[in-house]
Scaffold this active site. Sequence first.
Site, PDB file in Angstrom:
ATOM      1  N   ASP A  88      45.296  31.440  47.208  1.00  0.00           N
ATOM      2  CA  ASP A  88      44.718  31.371  46.224  1.00  0.00           C
ATOM      3  C   ASP A  88      45.957  33.214  45.405  1.00  0.00           C
ATOM      4  OD1 ASP A  88      42.624  32.490  43.875  1.00  0.00           O
ATOM      5  OD2 ASP A  88      41.516  33.728  45.146  1.00  0.00           O
ATOM      6  N   HIS A 185      38.849  40.033  37.341  1.00  0.00           N
ATOM      7  CA  HIS A 185      38.512  40.110  39.145  1.00  0.00           C
ATOM      8  C   HIS A 185      37.344  41.356  39.311  1.00  0.00           C
ATOM      9  CE1 HIS A 185      42.330  37.935  39.235  1.00  0.00           C
ATOM     10  NE2 HIS A 185      41.355  36.511  40.335  1.00  0.00           N
TER      11      HIS A 185
HETATM   12  O1  G3H Z   1      41.417  37.143  43.239  1.00  0.00           O
HETATM   13  C1  G3H Z   1      41.299  37.520  43.846  1.00  0.00           C
HETATM   14  C2  G3H Z   1      40.737  37.173  45.469  1.00  0.00           C
HETATM   15  O2  G3H Z   1      38.768  37.533  45.056  1.00  0.00           O
HETATM   16  C3  G3H Z   1      40.645  38.213  46.475  1.00  0.00           C
HETATM   17  O3  G3H Z   1      40.919  38.687  47.418  1.00  0.00           O
HETATM   18  O4  G3H Z   1      42.686  39.646  48.385  1.00  0.00           O
HETATM   19  O5  G3H Z   1      40.026  41.215  48.859  1.00  0.00           O
HETATM   20  O6  G3H Z   1      40.566  38.595  49.768  1.00  0.00           O
HETATM   21  P1  G3H Z   1      41.078  39.141  48.392  1.00  0.00           P
HETATM   22  P1  13P Z   2      35.474  36.997  40.816  1.00  0.00           P
HETATM   23  O1  13P Z   2      36.218  38.692  41.418  1.00  0.00           O
HETATM   24  O2  13P Z   2      35.165  37.528  39.451  1.00  0.00           O
HETATM   25  O3  13P Z   2      34.697  36.941  41.958  1.00  0.00           O
HETATM   26  O4  13P Z   2      37.163  35.920  40.986  1.00  0.00           O
HETATM   27  C1  13P Z   2      37.423  35.794  41.924  1.00  0.00           C
HETATM   28  C2  13P Z   2      39.131  34.512  41.692  1.00  0.00           C
HETATM   29  O5  13P Z   2      39.414  34.791  40.394  1.00  0.00           O
HETATM   30  C3  13P Z   2      39.342  34.535  42.652  1.00  0.00           C
HETATM   31  O6  13P Z   2      40.749  34.038  42.396  1.00  0.00           O
HETATM   32 ZN    ZN Z   3      41.448  35.120  40.510  1.00  0.00          ZN
END
Ligand code: G3H
Ligand code: 13P
Ligand code: ZN
Length: 316
Positions: A88, A185
Amino acid sequence: MEYRYFGLNSGQKLLQNALRHGGFAVPAFNAYNMETVQAIISAARLTHSPIIIAISESALKYMGDDILMGLISGSKITPNEQIALHLDHGKSVESCMHAINIGFSSVMLDFSKYNFDDNITATHDIAKYAHARNVSVEAELGQLAGIEDENTFGTKSVYTDPDSVYEFVRQTETDSLAVAIGTSHGAYKRKNADEKLRFDILEQIQNKIPYTPLVLHGASSVPNDFVETINQYGGNLQNAIGIDTEQLNFAATKTHICKINIDSDLRLAFTAAVRKNLHDAPSNFNPREYMDAGRDAIRDYCIFLIREIFNSANKL
Ligand code: G3H
Ligand code: 13P
Ligand code: ZN
């Protein structure tokens, strides 16, 4: 290690299936430890839903390559379960290549904050590498406000320009495209719950690229129950607000959105359950007790989304 060794499917197989049949979207749930991986996989198994396990770069760093792939291997996934492992918001071509090399079956290169040409060049580079290995690629055009990764916090959002999507997909050969139509996000997405997503922009996009599955990031609905429980048991989340589930259901069942990303809601479910569990059993100091409560809360919320919102149950 090739992803097939782990019983995984490519992301594109799941998304093309959703596009072809219509009426549902594949959930992409973010994982970052044993409990989240277990919760997501058991939700998929209990509902017979295809599912994408999404791993951010920071989640991969937190777990380490070997622990993550050990968890995936230990989950004994079979190809007919239709589970993909997806990077991701990959920040570089190199990190996408690395994910592919350790067994991911799908990668996102997020160059959405760079200019159009740089986004095209880098996405095409990773598409060539990925496609040679039957791994699928997601790219993003437009920008979401909110936390894009642990280091950046964008405050402006730029809607995806429908006039640029055809050229972008043609030149990059990306398999799917993340679009910016008003989501963001994190748990603080909007000022009021009535704000509408730009389904008019989405319609223009899907008319230009009808064979490309579209992806909705930032789709958490930030359920009030979770926020209230967190606040009741010592937390402090003020004005947290997400995307209402009616709009999500519309996106999942009536449009070309084939993948919907949820991270924040699972964090909220877990945190609410752990806070309540610790409060209700003040003498407990066995982490397994509250971790188990958190894991069950994530699994149950994933099942709710699969059955009631994304309509992906029994779509294997
Ligand atoms: O879109 C972003 C995700 O919520 C990932 O967040 O880098 O804190 O795991 P993170
Ligand atoms: P949310 O913060 O809305 O859960 O989005 C998650 C997301 O887009 C991860 O790539
Ligand atoms: Zn995302």
